[in-house]
Design a protein around this motif. Structure first.
Motif, PDB file in Angstrom:
ATOM      1  N   MET A 155       0.671  -1.142  -0.162  1.00  0.00           N
ATOM      2  CA  MET A 155      -0.083  -0.059   0.033  1.00  0.00           C
ATOM      3  C   MET A 155       0.861   1.255  -0.139  1.00  0.00           C
ATOM      4  O   MET A 155       0.530   2.366  -0.772  1.00  0.00           O
ATOM      5  CB  MET A 155      -1.125  -0.115   1.292  1.00  0.00           C
ATOM      6  N   MET A 156       2.103   1.226   0.640  1.00  0.00           N
ATOM      7  CA  MET A 156       2.811   2.283   0.850  1.00  0.00           C
ATOM      8  C   MET A 156       3.606   2.666  -0.527  1.00  0.00           C
ATOM      9  O   MET A 156       3.876   3.900  -0.957  1.00  0.00           O
ATOM     10  CB  MET A 156       3.843   2.251   1.955  1.00  0.00           C
ATOM     11  N   ASP A 157       3.793   1.582  -1.094  1.00  0.00           N
ATOM     12  CA  ASP A 157       4.381   1.615  -2.336  1.00  0.00           C
ATOM     13  C   ASP A 157       3.761   1.933  -3.533  1.00  0.00           C
ATOM     14  O   ASP A 157       4.034   3.077  -4.283  1.00  0.00           O
ATOM     15  CB  ASP A 157       5.245   0.150  -3.014  1.00  0.00           C
ATOM     16  N   GLU A 158       2.341   1.954  -3.428  1.00  0.00           N
ATOM     17  CA  GLU A 158       1.287   2.544  -4.456  1.00  0.00           C
ATOM     18  C   GLU A 158       1.181   3.813  -4.097  1.00  0.00           C
ATOM     19  O   GLU A 158       0.814   4.679  -5.051  1.00  0.00           O
ATOM     20  CB  GLU A 158       0.183   1.598  -4.261  1.00  0.00           C
ATOM     21  N   ALA A 159       1.090   4.368  -2.955  1.00  0.00           N
ATOM     22  CA  ALA A 159       0.771   5.883  -2.733  1.00  0.00           C
ATOM     23  C   ALA A 159       2.017   6.453  -3.197  1.00  0.00           C
ATOM     24  O   ALA A 159       1.862   7.546  -3.537  1.00  0.00           O
ATOM     25  CB  ALA A 159       0.824   5.903  -1.046  1.00  0.00           C
ATOM     26  N   ASP A 160       3.392   5.840  -3.322  1.00  0.00           N
ATOM     27  CA  ASP A 160       4.339   6.586  -3.748  1.00  0.00           C
ATOM     28  C   ASP A 160       4.258   6.830  -5.130  1.00  0.00           C
ATOM     29  O   ASP A 160       4.693   7.814  -5.761  1.00  0.00           O
ATOM     30  CB  ASP A 160       5.648   6.051  -3.464  1.00  0.00           C
ATOM     31  N   LEU A 161       3.506   5.630  -5.962  1.00  0.00           N
ATOM     32  CA  LEU A 161       3.400   5.917  -7.411  1.00  0.00           C
ATOM     33  C   LEU A 161       2.255   6.848  -7.714  1.00  0.00           C
ATOM     34  O   LEU A 161       2.096   7.292  -9.014  1.00  0.00           O
ATOM     35  CB  LEU A 161       3.282   4.425  -8.057  1.00  0.00           C
ATOM     36  N   VAL A 171      -3.738   9.105   2.617  1.00  0.00           N
ATOM     37  CA  VAL A 171      -4.572   8.267   3.348  1.00  0.00           C
ATOM     38  C   VAL A 171      -4.037   6.857   2.978  1.00  0.00           C
ATOM     39  O   VAL A 171      -3.933   5.963   4.129  1.00  0.00           O
ATOM     40  CB  VAL A 171      -5.983   8.273   2.975  1.00  0.00           C
ATOM     41  N   LEU A 172      -3.596   6.466   1.900  1.00  0.00           N
ATOM     42  CA  LEU A 172      -3.132   5.133   1.219  1.00  0.00           C
ATOM     43  C   LEU A 172      -1.973   4.880   1.983  1.00  0.00           C
ATOM     44  O   LEU A 172      -1.721   3.655   2.755  1.00  0.00           O
ATOM     45  CB  LEU A 172      -2.865   4.971  -0.060  1.00  0.00           C
ATOM     46  N   HIS A 173      -1.069   5.722   2.366  1.00  0.00           N
ATOM     47  CA  HIS A 173       0.348   5.575   2.934  1.00  0.00           C
ATOM     48  C   HIS A 173       0.025   5.253   4.359  1.00  0.00           C
ATOM     49  O   HIS A 173       0.722   4.572   4.996  1.00  0.00           O
ATOM     50  CB  HIS A 173       1.109   6.693   2.603  1.00  0.00           C
ATOM     51  N   ARG A 174      -0.955   6.238   5.080  1.00  0.00           N
ATOM     52  CA  ARG A 174      -1.058   6.137   6.496  1.00  0.00           C
ATOM     53  C   ARG A 174      -1.658   4.749   6.812  1.00  0.00           C
ATOM     54  O   ARG A 174      -1.215   4.229   7.841  1.00  0.00           O
ATOM     55  CB  ARG A 174      -2.146   7.274   6.697  1.00  0.00           C
ATOM     56  N   ASN A 175      -2.480   4.293   5.894  1.00  0.00           N
ATOM     57  CA  ASN A 175      -3.297   3.123   6.298  1.00  0.00           C
ATOM     58  C   ASN A 175      -2.274   1.877   6.178  1.00  0.00           C
ATOM     59  O   ASN A 175      -1.913   0.916   6.902  1.00  0.00           O
ATOM     60  CB  ASN A 175      -4.259   2.900   5.397  1.00  0.00           C
ATOM     61  N   GLY A 176      -1.293   2.126   5.138  1.00  0.00           N
ATOM     62  CA  GLY A 176      -0.239   1.146   5.026  1.00  0.00           C
ATOM     63  C   GLY A 176       0.715   1.175   6.114  1.00  0.00           C
ATOM     64  O   GLY A 176       1.197   0.067   6.420  1.00  0.00           O
ATOM     65  N   LEU A 177       1.052   2.207   6.577  1.00  0.00           N
ATOM     66  CA  LEU A 177       1.981   2.167   7.879  1.00  0.00           C
ATOM     67  C   LEU A 177       1.527   1.730   8.901  1.00  0.00           C
ATOM     68  O   LEU A 177       2.166   1.004   9.907  1.00  0.00           O
ATOM     69  CB  LEU A 177       2.299   3.938   8.101  1.00  0.00           C
ATOM     70  N   LEU A 178       0.251   2.004   9.302  1.00  0.00           N
ATOM     71  CA  LEU A 178      -0.579   1.287  10.469  1.00  0.00           C
ATOM     72  C   LEU A 178      -0.590  -0.240  10.351  1.00  0.00           C
ATOM     73  O   LEU A 178      -0.204  -0.824  11.408  1.00  0.00           O
ATOM     74  CB  LEU A 178      -2.059   1.718  10.318  1.00  0.00           C
ATOM     75  N   ILE A 179      -0.819  -0.773   9.094  1.00  0.00           N
ATOM     76  CA  ILE A 179      -0.839  -2.133   8.749  1.00  0.00           C
ATOM     77  C   ILE A 179       0.633  -2.889   9.122  1.00  0.00           C
ATOM     78  O   ILE A 179       0.859  -3.862   9.770  1.00  0.00           O
ATOM     79  CB  ILE A 179      -1.547  -2.552   7.355  1.00  0.00           C
ATOM     80  N   ALA A 180       1.300  -2.223   8.267  1.00  0.00           N
ATOM     81  CA  ALA A 180       2.930  -2.863   8.728  1.00  0.00           C
ATOM     82  C   ALA A 180       3.383  -2.550   9.853  1.00  0.00           C
ATOM     83  O   ALA A 180       3.997  -3.548  10.664  1.00  0.00           O
ATOM     84  CB  ALA A 180       3.819  -1.860   7.594  1.00  0.00           C
ATOM     85  N   GLY A 181       2.938  -1.453  10.694  1.00  0.00           N
ATOM     86  CA  GLY A 181       3.490  -1.326  12.090  1.00  0.00           C
ATOM     87  C   GLY A 181       2.655  -2.066  12.901  1.00  0.00           C
ATOM     88  O   GLY A 181       3.205  -2.730  13.731  1.00  0.00           O
TER      89      GLY A 181
END
Length: 352
Positions: A155-161, A171-181
């Protein structure tokens, strides 16, 4: 069949005078002449749960005409109303949830009336504990920490793209960070919600540290740990590039995870964000709290001899609490190891 009545949680401001005064006394911070009240030793979440359970019980007593005048709070714990309260809860709640409500009710009375006779409610709790079993099929919904982390990083990689300075990518990067954390550190949802950059989260280049005070933790004990370098890199990326998009020029409240409006996230928002993302990408109804089940189960399955490590990972006081987070075959691995150790101890005693 009649539809079960939806309960109303009485706020302390609506409680009878006696009960309200008892709560205020229990919550008093004290001063140079008086000691702090018993409720001040509870974590904020624990105190809130106790208040909600007692408010729910008062609502039941009021609706059934049993909210009478008493001399002390403990006098409300009579068998007849407690039984009726439990029977009403059984119409709409799972057994484990009912057990938690009664435990919180007992805890609330204990701090408001420390000398109360809680024999009756303790017997009720004991019976509920012996019969209550989880009814949710957690095993079929489980993701391993490896699987959940991979989803978060994707999800974080997709947000970067994503092109442009859109809120969507933030929001996509934030949610990915929450899930990975959640996959890596298995913190409670409330701890993720309250993280303040510079206070709880301290970053220095490629290193990072999370530190929580006693009042931040459910168990009222300090908790801190070092963050992995890869997750620190993701944190730095979020803080420098994506988090400002959520602020959009507003005053910075300081929290690491922000809502779309640049404010502190609600606990429910965190839960729904994680749950919806994981259902969409894995098809599994994996909730935020299940990160803790996943962490304990992963340790028990791959290193049962190190299962005590899960106790410190989840920040539990007792290993017995941690074992309730171990699911199905992972639980069997733990039991097998425990039986082997007990057998060795028994043989050693026989030799001696």
């Amino acid at each position: 069949m009649l539809r079960p009545r939806r309960y109303e949680n009485w706020l302390p401001s609506c409680w009878p005078e006696l009960d309200r005064r008892a709560l205020l006394a229990a919550s008093s911070e004290g001063d140079g002449f008086t000691s702090p009240g018993p409720a001040t030793r509870l974590a904020p979440r624990t105190r809130a749960n106790a208040e909600q359970a007692y408010g729910r019980y008062l609502d039941y007593l009021s609706r059934t005409g049993q909210l009478t005048s008493v001399d002390r709070v403990g006098d409300r714990l009579q068998l007849k109303p407690l039984r009726g309260f439990g029977e009403e809860l059984q119409q709409c709640l799972a057994p484990m949830t009912i057990l938690c409500i009664f435990c919180n009710l007992s805890r609330g009375v204990r701090v408001m009336d420390p000398t109360a006779d809680r024999t009756t409610i303790k017997k009720v709790i004991s019976r509920l504990a012996n019969s209550a079993r989880p009814i949710r099929d957690i095993e079929s919904r489980m993701l391993t920490p490896i699987e959940a982390r991979a989803v978060g990083e994707q999800m974080m990689d997709e947000a970067d793209l994503l092109e442009g300075q859109s809120t969507r990518s933030a929001v996509l990067h934030r949610n990915g960070l929450l899930i990975a954390g959640g996959a890596l550190y298995a913190l409670r949802r409330e701890n993720w919600r309250i993280i303040v950059v510079g206070k709880h989260l301290k970053l220095l280049g490629a290193t990072g540290h999370l530190e929580f005070d006693e009042q931040d933790m459910k168990g009222r004990r300090r908790f801190g740990f070092e963050l992995g370098s890869e997750y620190v890199a993701r944190l730095n990326r979020h803080i420098e590039h994506f988090r400002p998009r959520l602020l959009s020029g507003r005053t910075d409240p300081g929290f690491l995870f922000l809502s779309r409006n640049g404010t502190q996230m609600f606990g429910g928002t965190i839960s729904m964000s994680v749950k919806e993302a994981l259902i969409k990408r894995t098809g599994k109804d994996f909730t935020h709290h299940m990160f803790r089940h996943s962490a304990a189960s992963f340790v028990a399955e791959h290193a049962p001899e190190q299962v005590i490590m899960s106790k410190y990972l989840l920040h539990h006081r007792r290993l017995r609490t941690t074992t309730t987070y171990i699911r199905s075959k992972q639980r069997r691995a733990f039991v097998k190891y425990q039986e082997a150790v007990q057998d060795i101890v028994r043989r050693g005693k026989r030799r001696s």
